[in-house]
Design a protein around this motif. Structure first.
Motif, short mmCIF file in Angstrom:
data_model
loop_
_atom_site.label_atom_id
_atom_site.label_comp_id
_atom_site.label_asym_id
_atom_site.label_seq_id
_atom_site.Cartn_x
_atom_site.Cartn_y
_atom_site.Cartn_z
N GLU A 114 0.82 -1.26 -0.07
CA GLU A 114 0.06 0.15 -0.10
C GLU A 114 0.87 1.42 -0.06
O GLU A 114 0.48 2.12 -0.69
CB GLU A 114 -1.09 0.02 1.20
CG GLU A 114 -2.05 -1.15 0.97
CD GLU A 114 -3.02 -1.36 2.31
OE1 GLU A 114 -2.24 -0.59 3.46
OE2 GLU A 114 -3.86 -1.95 2.55
N ALA A 115 1.97 1.41 0.91
CA ALA A 115 2.95 2.15 0.76
C ALA A 115 3.43 2.57 -0.75
O ALA A 115 3.47 3.86 -1.03
CB ALA A 115 3.89 2.16 1.70
N LEU A 116 3.87 1.51 -1.26
CA LEU A 116 4.30 1.55 -2.72
C LEU A 116 3.22 2.32 -3.55
O LEU A 116 3.66 2.91 -4.49
CB LEU A 116 4.95 0.20 -3.13
CG LEU A 116 6.13 -0.18 -2.47
CD1 LEU A 116 6.24 -1.67 -3.19
CD2 LEU A 116 7.38 0.69 -2.89
N GLU A 117 2.18 1.76 -3.39
CA GLU A 117 1.07 2.31 -4.33
C GLU A 117 0.87 3.98 -4.05
O GLU A 117 0.59 4.53 -5.19
CB GLU A 117 -0.26 1.66 -3.92
CG GLU A 117 -0.51 0.29 -4.62
CD GLU A 117 -1.80 -0.40 -4.31
OE1 GLU A 117 -2.74 0.05 -3.96
OE2 GLU A 117 -1.93 -1.52 -4.61
N LYS A 118 0.89 4.20 -3.05
CA LYS A 118 0.79 5.79 -2.50
C LYS A 118 2.06 6.40 -3.34
O LYS A 118 1.54 7.53 -3.81
CB LYS A 118 0.81 5.98 -1.02
CG LYS A 118 -0.45 5.75 -0.29
CD LYS A 118 -0.48 5.88 1.01
CE LYS A 118 -1.83 5.43 1.67
NZ LYS A 118 -1.71 5.91 3.07
N GLN A 119 3.01 6.05 -3.09
CA GLN A 119 4.10 6.54 -3.79
C GLN A 119 3.98 6.84 -5.23
O GLN A 119 4.62 7.72 -5.78
CB GLN A 119 5.43 6.01 -3.31
CG GLN A 119 6.07 6.17 -1.91
CD GLN A 119 6.16 7.67 -1.41
OE1 GLN A 119 6.73 8.17 -2.36
NE2 GLN A 119 5.97 7.75 -0.50
#
Length: 57
Positions: free
Chosen positions: A50-55
């Motif tokens: 999820e953190a990668l998707e936000k980035q």
């Protein structure tokens, strides 16, 4: 002599059954703890994704 050997066999059989019971209990305990560990690992990987998707957005 025959009775003595029979008693020894029964004693050994009892010890083996106790050891088997303890081993099964230990395997069950480790198996249950591994499920919780894998569940936590899955949550960590999911939050990382999820953190990668936000980035990426």
């Amino acid at each position: 002599m025959q009775q003595k050997m029979g008693r020894i066999f029964l004693l050994q059989k009892g010890i083996m059954m106790r050891m088997l019971t303890v081993m099964v209990a230990l395997i069950a305990a480790f198996g249950l703890s591994a499920c919780h560990t894998m569940q936590g690992l899955g949550k960590d990987v999911q939050s990382g994704g999820e953190a990668l998707e936000k980035q990426a957005k």
